[in-house]
Scaffold this active site. Structure first.
Site, PDB file in Angstrom:
ATOM      1  NE  ARG A  90      34.765  36.558  40.981  1.00  0.00           N
ATOM      2  CZ  ARG A  90      35.542  37.603  40.727  1.00  0.00           C
ATOM      3  NH1 ARG A  90      36.408  37.764  41.456  1.00  0.00           N
ATOM      4  NH2 ARG A  90      35.451  38.156  39.632  1.00  0.00           N
ATOM      5  N   GLY A 140      36.172  40.557  36.264  1.00  0.00           N
ATOM      6  CA  GLY A 140      37.076  39.266  36.157  1.00  0.00           C
ATOM      7  C   GLY A 140      36.606  38.328  35.312  1.00  0.00           C
ATOM      8  N   GLY A 183      38.900  35.401  40.650  1.00  0.00           N
ATOM      9  CA  GLY A 183      38.654  36.438  39.295  1.00  0.00           C
ATOM     10  C   GLY A 183      39.847  36.253  38.236  1.00  0.00           C
ATOM     11  CG  ASP A 184      40.705  39.550  35.968  1.00  0.00           C
ATOM     12  OD1 ASP A 184      40.143  39.802  37.145  1.00  0.00           O
ATOM     13  OD2 ASP A 184      41.154  40.377  35.516  1.00  0.00           O
ATOM     14  CB  THR A 218      41.357  46.793  37.455  1.00  0.00           C
ATOM     15  OG1 THR A 218      40.202  47.177  38.322  1.00  0.00           O
ATOM     16  CG2 THR A 218      41.495  47.992  36.533  1.00  0.00           C
ATOM     17  N   GLY A 219      38.698  45.027  36.693  1.00  0.00           N
ATOM     18  CA  GLY A 219      37.285  45.019  36.070  1.00  0.00           C
ATOM     19  C   GLY A 219      36.569  43.676  36.600  1.00  0.00           C
ATOM     20  CB  THR A 268      41.816  44.991  41.019  1.00  0.00           C
ATOM     21  OG1 THR A 268      41.115  43.883  41.116  1.00  0.00           O
ATOM     22  CG2 THR A 268      43.232  44.429  40.678  1.00  0.00           C
TER      23      THR A 268
END
Ligand code: ASP
Length: 309
Positions: free
Chosen positions: A204, A230, A206-207, A227-228, A176
Protein backbone atom coordinates in the site's frame (compact mmCIF):
# COMPACT_ATOMS: atom_id res chain seq x y z
CA UNK A 1 8.54 44.23 -3.31
CA UNK A 2 8.76 43.16 0.29
CA UNK A 3 12.15 42.55 1.92
CA UNK A 4 13.48 38.99 1.59
CA UNK A 5 12.49 36.80 4.49
CA UNK A 6 12.64 33.11 5.37
CA UNK A 7 10.11 30.86 7.05
CA UNK A 8 9.95 27.21 8.09
CA UNK A 9 7.13 24.97 9.32
CA UNK A 10 7.45 21.32 10.33
CA UNK A 11 5.16 18.51 11.41
CA UNK A 12 5.63 15.19 13.16
CA UNK A 13 2.25 13.83 12.15
CA UNK A 14 -1.40 14.32 12.97
CA UNK A 15 -1.58 10.95 14.72
CA UNK A 16 -0.83 12.45 18.11
CA UNK A 17 -1.16 10.70 21.41
CA UNK A 18 -4.62 11.54 22.77
CA UNK A 19 -4.47 14.30 25.36
CA UNK A 20 -5.89 11.95 27.98
CA UNK A 21 -2.94 9.58 27.48
CA UNK A 22 -0.20 12.23 27.29
CA UNK A 23 2.24 12.58 30.19
CA UNK A 24 4.29 15.73 30.98
CA UNK A 25 7.49 13.76 30.27
CA UNK A 26 6.32 12.59 26.84
CA UNK A 27 5.02 16.02 25.98
CA UNK A 28 8.39 17.59 26.86
CA UNK A 29 10.21 15.00 24.74
CA UNK A 30 8.06 15.84 21.69
CA UNK A 31 8.60 19.58 22.09
CA UNK A 32 12.33 19.09 22.51
CA UNK A 33 12.51 16.94 19.36
CA UNK A 34 10.49 19.45 17.34
CA UNK A 35 12.85 22.25 18.44
CA UNK A 36 15.86 20.25 17.24
CA UNK A 37 14.14 19.84 13.88
CA UNK A 38 13.46 23.58 13.60
CA UNK A 39 17.10 24.29 14.51
CA UNK A 40 18.34 22.04 11.69
CA UNK A 41 16.08 23.65 9.10
CA UNK A 42 16.57 27.25 10.12
CA UNK A 43 20.37 26.87 10.18
CA UNK A 44 20.15 26.38 6.40
CA UNK A 45 17.72 29.25 5.80
CA UNK A 46 19.50 31.77 8.02
CA UNK A 47 22.69 31.28 6.03
CA UNK A 48 20.92 31.96 2.75
CA UNK A 49 20.62 28.29 1.85
CA UNK A 50 17.97 26.82 -0.40
CA UNK A 51 14.47 25.95 0.82
CA UNK A 52 14.86 22.45 -0.63
CA UNK A 53 18.01 21.90 1.47
CA UNK A 54 16.28 23.24 4.58
CA UNK A 55 13.28 20.90 4.28
CA UNK A 56 15.59 17.96 3.62
CA UNK A 57 17.71 18.78 6.68
CA UNK A 58 14.60 19.10 8.86
CA UNK A 59 13.11 15.82 7.65
CA UNK A 60 16.38 13.94 8.25
CA UNK A 61 16.19 14.90 11.95
CA UNK A 62 12.53 13.83 12.07
CA UNK A 63 13.39 10.50 10.41
CA UNK A 64 16.21 9.86 12.88
CA UNK A 65 13.94 10.51 15.87
CA UNK A 66 12.09 7.31 16.92
CA UNK A 67 9.20 9.32 18.40
CA UNK A 68 7.90 9.95 14.89
CA UNK A 69 6.55 7.57 12.24
CA UNK A 70 9.27 7.92 9.58
CA UNK A 71 12.70 6.40 9.22
CA UNK A 72 13.65 5.01 12.64
CA UNK A 73 10.36 4.43 14.46
CA UNK A 74 8.30 3.80 11.32
CA UNK A 75 5.10 1.76 11.73
CA UNK A 76 4.62 -1.83 10.58
CA UNK A 77 2.49 -3.28 7.80
CA UNK A 78 -0.08 -5.99 8.61
CA UNK A 79 2.69 -8.49 7.76
CA UNK A 80 5.05 -6.98 10.34
CA UNK A 81 7.33 -5.32 7.78
CA UNK A 82 8.38 -1.71 7.38
CA UNK A 83 7.68 0.00 4.04
CA UNK A 84 8.48 3.69 3.85
CA UNK A 85 7.39 6.47 1.48
CA UNK A 86 9.02 9.89 1.02
CA UNK A 87 8.99 12.85 -1.34
CA UNK A 88 10.66 16.18 -1.89
CA UNK A 89 9.64 19.00 -4.22
CA UNK A 90 11.50 22.16 -5.22
CA UNK A 91 9.20 25.10 -5.97
CA UNK A 92 11.79 26.80 -8.19
CA UNK A 93 11.10 24.52 -11.12
CA UNK A 94 8.67 21.91 -9.79
CA UNK A 95 11.44 19.32 -9.76
CA UNK A 96 10.20 16.48 -7.61
CA UNK A 97 11.42 13.12 -6.37
CA UNK A 98 9.54 10.39 -4.54
CA UNK A 99 10.10 6.86 -3.29
CA UNK A 100 7.48 4.33 -2.28
CA UNK A 101 7.59 1.12 -0.29
CA UNK A 102 11.28 1.17 0.53
CA UNK A 103 13.17 -0.48 3.37
CA UNK A 104 16.86 -0.16 4.20
CA UNK A 105 17.99 3.41 3.53
CA UNK A 106 18.37 5.22 6.86
CA UNK A 107 16.87 8.43 5.44
CA UNK A 108 14.18 7.90 2.79
CA UNK A 109 14.11 11.65 2.11
CA UNK A 110 17.68 11.42 0.82
CA UNK A 111 16.60 8.71 -1.61
CA UNK A 112 13.77 10.99 -2.76
CA UNK A 113 16.40 13.69 -3.39
CA UNK A 114 18.36 11.23 -5.53
CA UNK A 115 15.24 10.50 -7.56
CA UNK A 116 14.61 14.24 -7.91
CA UNK A 117 18.03 14.61 -9.48
CA UNK A 118 17.34 11.74 -11.92
CA UNK A 119 15.09 11.66 -15.01
CA UNK A 120 12.43 9.92 -12.90
CA UNK A 121 9.94 11.47 -10.48
CA UNK A 122 8.86 8.39 -8.56
CA UNK A 123 10.52 5.05 -7.86
CA UNK A 124 9.32 2.07 -5.87
CA UNK A 125 10.81 -0.73 -3.83
CA UNK A 126 14.02 -2.59 -4.62
CA UNK A 127 15.10 -0.36 -7.52
CA UNK A 128 14.90 2.73 -5.33
CA UNK A 129 16.89 1.00 -2.57
CA UNK A 130 19.50 0.01 -5.17
CA UNK A 131 19.79 3.65 -6.22
CA UNK A 132 20.51 4.58 -2.59
CA UNK A 133 23.06 1.79 -2.26
CA UNK A 134 24.87 2.85 -5.42
CA UNK A 135 25.01 6.44 -4.20
CA UNK A 136 26.55 5.27 -0.93
CA UNK A 137 23.67 6.37 1.29
CA UNK A 138 23.64 4.71 4.74
CA UNK A 139 21.60 1.49 4.89
CA UNK A 140 20.25 0.06 8.16
CA UNK A 141 18.76 -3.26 9.25
CA UNK A 142 15.49 -4.09 10.97
CA UNK A 143 16.97 -3.62 14.46
CA UNK A 144 17.69 0.01 13.67
CA UNK A 145 14.16 0.83 12.53
CA UNK A 146 12.34 -1.36 15.09
CA UNK A 147 10.62 0.29 18.05
CA UNK A 148 8.64 -1.59 20.63
CA UNK A 149 5.92 1.08 20.71
CA UNK A 150 5.17 0.63 16.98
CA UNK A 151 5.29 -3.14 17.28
CA UNK A 152 2.80 -3.06 20.15
CA UNK A 153 0.60 -0.68 18.16
CA UNK A 154 0.54 -3.22 15.33
CA UNK A 155 -0.50 -6.03 17.69
CA UNK A 156 -3.29 -3.86 19.15
CA UNK A 157 -4.53 -2.89 15.71
CA UNK A 158 -4.51 -6.49 14.47
CA UNK A 159 -6.43 -7.55 17.58
CA UNK A 160 -9.05 -4.84 17.03
CA UNK A 161 -9.35 -5.88 13.40
CA UNK A 162 -9.85 -9.49 14.31
CA UNK A 163 -12.60 -8.47 16.72
CA UNK A 164 -14.20 -6.36 14.00
CA UNK A 165 -13.73 -3.21 16.13
CA UNK A 166 -12.87 0.20 14.72
CA UNK A 167 -9.47 1.80 15.30
CA UNK A 168 -10.11 4.80 17.52
CA UNK A 169 -6.65 5.83 18.67
CA UNK A 170 -5.05 8.21 16.15
CA UNK A 171 -1.57 7.62 17.60
CA UNK A 172 -1.91 3.97 16.64
CA UNK A 173 -3.50 4.70 13.32
CA UNK A 174 -1.09 7.06 11.64
CA UNK A 175 1.66 9.70 11.72
CA UNK A 176 4.14 11.16 9.24
CA UNK A 177 6.77 13.87 9.20
CA UNK A 178 7.29 16.85 6.93
CA UNK A 179 8.67 20.32 6.39
CA UNK A 180 7.89 23.32 4.20
CA UNK A 181 10.11 26.36 3.73
CA UNK A 182 10.58 29.73 2.09
CA UNK A 183 14.20 30.80 1.58
CA UNK A 184 15.76 34.27 1.30
CA UNK A 185 15.72 34.04 -2.50
CA UNK A 186 11.94 33.54 -2.51
CA UNK A 187 11.99 29.81 -3.22
CA UNK A 188 9.51 27.37 -1.72
CA UNK A 189 10.02 23.65 -1.05
CA UNK A 190 8.33 20.74 0.69
CA UNK A 191 9.45 17.33 1.95
CA UNK A 192 7.45 14.54 3.58
CA UNK A 193 8.41 11.09 4.89
CA UNK A 194 6.40 8.30 6.49
CA UNK A 195 6.08 4.69 7.50
CA UNK A 196 2.45 5.03 6.40
CA UNK A 197 -0.49 3.73 8.40
CA UNK A 198 -0.18 1.02 11.06
CA UNK A 199 -1.15 -2.42 9.75
CA UNK A 200 -1.44 -1.12 6.18
CA UNK A 201 -1.65 -3.75 3.48
CA UNK A 202 1.77 -4.79 2.15
CA UNK A 203 2.44 -2.73 -0.97
CA UNK A 204 0.00 0.00 0.00
CA UNK A 205 1.27 3.48 -0.87
CA UNK A 206 -0.12 6.58 0.84
CA UNK A 207 -0.33 10.24 -0.11
CA UNK A 208 3.17 11.17 1.08
CA UNK A 209 5.07 10.32 -2.16
CA UNK A 210 2.21 11.37 -4.43
CA UNK A 211 3.12 14.80 -5.79
CA UNK A 212 0.11 17.10 -5.46
CA UNK A 213 -1.43 15.00 -2.69
CA UNK A 214 0.83 14.74 0.37
CA UNK A 215 3.67 16.85 -0.99
CA UNK A 216 3.63 19.90 -3.24
CA UNK A 217 5.70 23.04 -3.89
CA UNK A 218 5.56 25.77 -6.50
CA UNK A 219 7.15 29.22 -6.11
CA UNK A 220 4.04 30.72 -7.71
CA UNK A 221 1.77 29.65 -4.87
CA UNK A 222 2.82 27.62 -1.85
CA UNK A 223 4.55 24.57 -0.41
CA UNK A 224 2.49 21.91 1.37
CA UNK A 225 3.27 18.79 3.40
CA UNK A 226 0.37 16.66 4.63
CA UNK A 227 -0.32 14.08 7.29
CA UNK A 228 -3.39 11.96 7.78
CA UNK A 229 -5.55 9.31 6.15
CA UNK A 230 -3.56 9.08 2.93
CA UNK A 231 -6.17 7.55 0.64
CA UNK A 232 -8.45 10.55 1.16
CA UNK A 233 -5.61 13.06 0.67
CA UNK A 234 -4.85 11.36 -2.66
CA UNK A 235 -8.47 11.38 -3.83
CA UNK A 236 -8.91 15.05 -2.92
CA UNK A 237 -5.41 15.97 -4.28
CA UNK A 238 -4.88 17.95 -1.08
CA UNK A 239 -1.64 19.77 -1.86
CA UNK A 240 -2.51 20.69 -5.44
CA UNK A 241 -5.99 21.82 -4.38
CA UNK A 242 -4.56 24.28 -1.85
CA UNK A 243 -2.25 25.70 -4.53
CA UNK A 244 -5.12 25.85 -7.06
CA UNK A 245 -7.30 27.83 -4.68
CA UNK A 246 -4.51 30.40 -4.26
CA UNK A 247 -3.74 30.49 -7.96
CA UNK A 248 -7.18 30.50 -9.52
CA UNK A 249 -9.45 31.80 -6.78
CA UNK A 250 -7.08 34.31 -5.19
CA UNK A 251 -7.56 32.81 -1.74
CA UNK A 252 -5.11 33.42 1.07
CA UNK A 253 -2.91 30.51 2.16
CA UNK A 254 -4.81 30.24 5.45
CA UNK A 255 -8.22 30.15 3.73
CA UNK A 256 -7.15 27.69 1.04
CA UNK A 257 -5.51 25.27 3.48
CA UNK A 258 -8.37 25.49 5.98
CA UNK A 259 -11.07 24.84 3.37
CA UNK A 260 -9.27 21.74 2.09
CA UNK A 261 -8.64 20.29 5.55
CA UNK A 262 -12.04 21.15 7.04
CA UNK A 263 -14.43 21.01 4.09
CA UNK A 264 -12.87 18.57 1.62
CA UNK A 265 -11.03 16.07 3.82
CA UNK A 266 -12.83 16.06 7.16
CA UNK A 267 -16.36 15.13 5.99
CA UNK A 268 -14.87 12.34 3.88
CA UNK A 269 -13.01 10.41 6.58
CA UNK A 270 -9.85 12.37 5.79
CA UNK A 271 -8.61 12.96 9.31
CA UNK A 272 -5.30 14.81 9.48
CA UNK A 273 -3.80 18.15 8.60
CA UNK A 274 -1.27 20.06 6.54
CA UNK A 275 1.52 22.55 7.02
CA UNK A 276 1.90 25.17 4.30
CA UNK A 277 3.93 28.28 3.55
CA UNK A 278 3.51 30.89 0.81
CA UNK A 279 5.98 33.23 -0.88
CA UNK A 280 5.28 36.03 1.61
CA UNK A 281 6.30 33.72 4.44
CA UNK A 282 2.76 33.20 5.75
CA UNK A 283 2.35 29.85 7.48
CA UNK A 284 -0.85 27.81 7.85
CA UNK A 285 -1.10 24.60 9.89
CA UNK A 286 -4.78 23.51 9.97
CA UNK A 287 -5.79 20.05 11.20
CA UNK A 288 -9.13 18.38 11.84
CA UNK A 289 -8.22 15.93 14.62
CA UNK A 290 -7.18 16.22 18.24
CA UNK A 291 -3.61 17.27 17.61
CA UNK A 292 -0.71 17.56 15.20
CA UNK A 293 2.93 17.66 16.30
CA UNK A 294 4.12 20.88 14.67
CA UNK A 295 6.40 23.86 14.84
CA UNK A 296 7.31 27.03 13.01
CA UNK A 297 9.95 29.70 12.90
CA UNK A 298 10.32 32.84 10.81
CA UNK A 299 13.10 35.33 10.36
CA UNK A 300 13.06 37.69 13.36
CA UNK A 301 10.69 35.52 15.41
CA UNK A 302 11.14 32.92 18.11
CA UNK A 303 10.61 29.26 17.20
CA UNK A 304 7.32 27.82 18.44
CA UNK A 305 6.19 24.21 18.83
CA UNK A 306 2.68 22.85 19.43
CA UNK A 307 0.86 19.54 19.85
CA UNK A 308 -2.81 20.29 20.52
CA UNK A 309 -5.00 23.31 19.66
N1 ASP B 1 -0.44 10.16 5.31
C1 ASP B 1 0.27 9.00 5.73
C2 ASP B 1 -0.15 7.83 4.87
O1 ASP B 1 -1.32 7.70 4.57
C3 ASP B 1 0.06 8.64 7.16
C4 ASP B 1 -0.08 9.79 8.09
O2 ASP B 1 0.26 10.90 7.79
O3 ASP B 1 -0.54 9.60 9.20
O4 ASP B 1 0.67 7.03 4.55
Amino acid sequence: MTAPTWALAIHGGAGTILRAKMTPEKEAAYHEALRRVLDAGQAVLRDGGLAVDAVTAAVVVLEDEPLFNAGRGAVFTSAGEIEMDAAVMDGRNRQAGAVAGIFGPKNPVHVARLVMDSPQVMMAGAAAVELARKAGLPIRDRDYFFTEARWNALQETLKLREAGAAETDPARRHGTVGAVALDLSGNLAAATSTGGMTAKAPGRIGDTPVIGAGTFADNATCAVSATGHGEIFIRWTAGAEIAARIRHAGQTLEDAATVVVMQDLMPNDGSGGVIAVDRAGNIAMPFNCEGMYRGMVRQGHEAQTFIYR
